[in-house]
Design a protein around this motif. Sequence first.
Motif, mmCIF file in Angstrom:
data_model
loop_
_atom_site.group_PDB
_atom_site.id
_atom_site.type_symbol
_atom_site.label_atom_id
_atom_site.label_comp_id
_atom_site.label_asym_id
_atom_site.label_seq_id
_atom_site.Cartn_x
_atom_site.Cartn_y
_atom_site.Cartn_z
ATOM 1 N N GLU A 59 -1.755 47.712 42.145
ATOM 2 C CA GLU A 59 -1.059 48.417 41.064
ATOM 3 C C GLU A 59 -0.657 49.827 41.498
ATOM 4 O O GLU A 59 0.390 50.332 41.093
ATOM 5 N N VAL A 60 -1.504 50.457 42.309
ATOM 6 C CA VAL A 60 -1.172 51.791 42.800
ATOM 7 C C VAL A 60 0.095 51.754 43.636
ATOM 8 O O VAL A 60 1.040 52.535 43.440
ATOM 9 N N PHE A 61 0.147 50.809 44.603
ATOM 10 C CA PHE A 61 1.278 50.764 45.522
ATOM 11 C C PHE A 61 2.482 50.028 44.935
ATOM 12 O O PHE A 61 3.518 49.918 45.597
ATOM 13 N N ALA A 62 2.362 49.565 43.692
ATOM 14 C CA ALA A 62 3.532 49.012 43.017
ATOM 15 C C ALA A 62 4.540 50.135 42.730
ATOM 16 O O ALA A 62 5.748 49.894 42.679
ATOM 17 N N CYS A 63 4.042 51.353 42.568
ATOM 18 C CA CYS A 63 4.912 52.526 42.373
ATOM 19 C C CYS A 63 5.121 53.198 43.729
ATOM 20 O O CYS A 63 4.631 54.313 43.985
ATOM 21 N N LYS A 64 5.830 52.545 44.613
ATOM 22 C CA LYS A 64 5.923 53.002 45.999
ATOM 23 C C LYS A 64 6.566 54.371 46.124
ATOM 24 O O LYS A 64 6.123 55.212 46.912
ATOM 25 N N HIS A 65 7.611 54.604 45.349
ATOM 26 C CA HIS A 65 8.322 55.886 45.466
ATOM 27 C C HIS A 65 7.406 57.054 45.099
ATOM 28 O O HIS A 65 7.386 58.079 45.794
ATOM 29 N N ALA A 66 6.631 56.894 44.014
ATOM 30 C CA ALA A 66 5.718 57.963 43.597
ATOM 31 C C ALA A 66 4.635 58.197 44.641
ATOM 32 O O ALA A 66 4.268 59.341 44.937
ATOM 33 N N VAL A 67 4.112 57.112 45.216
ATOM 34 C CA VAL A 67 3.065 57.223 46.233
ATOM 35 C C VAL A 67 3.601 57.937 47.472
ATOM 36 O O VAL A 67 2.955 58.835 48.030
#
Length: 236
Positions: free
Chosen positions: A171-179
């Motif tokens: 779930e964390v890396f689902a938001c790749k741009h934010a990460v």
Amino acid sequence: EKYGRRATLLFNNIFFLSGGLLCCFANQWTLFAGRLLAGFGVGMESVVVPVLLSEMAAAETRGTITTLHQLQLTIGIFVCGIVGYGFVTYVNRGWVYIQAGIMIPPLIMTLGAKWIPESPKWQLVHQNRRDEAYTVLLSLRDASADVQAEVNLMAAESNADNSEDLVSWDEVFACKHAVIIGIGLMAARRARDVMFYSSAIFGFAGFDQAILATASVGAVNLATTACSVYLVDIMG
């Protein structure tokens, strides 16, 4: 999280005191060991202090207060540059006295320990000490503040956090741009660590007064940080 922000901060003084003492022996191995211990202290301080400040600050001043911490760091870097230049240039073996100066801030903090409050949020969320959290907030707020409402809000936020399921790495890396942006900002922020080697860099570049040149970098750093303190709560 286990022992609290205040206790961790005071324990951290051991690294600075022992590191500064070892540096005073002024031989290669004690200098390496002393700087290593001081580095542990810097790392712990850089995590604990912003957390403690943010958890004590009121919502409307949180940005300014946490940025003031950064401003104090830049003031320290600038002052150390000027003092270091004076000692190294005009005092025999002055660099040893500069290393010994590592012990001054932790000694001051230890002597003033009774004036360092514990995080009210940590007392409430992790220790369920509601009355103590209220007392700390009461001492930190002005007479017009609704301290009881702030304590209730902390408790509600804690209950909401505890009721949510743990977030998986997927779930964390689902938001790749934010990460990617977050990691990039942290990596760029660490680029300032080149300042630790700025005297050597200026020396290699041919500057006669490399330490004084380093102090000038500290002055620029101080000026830009002071601007950010003013702008952070105005522009976001």
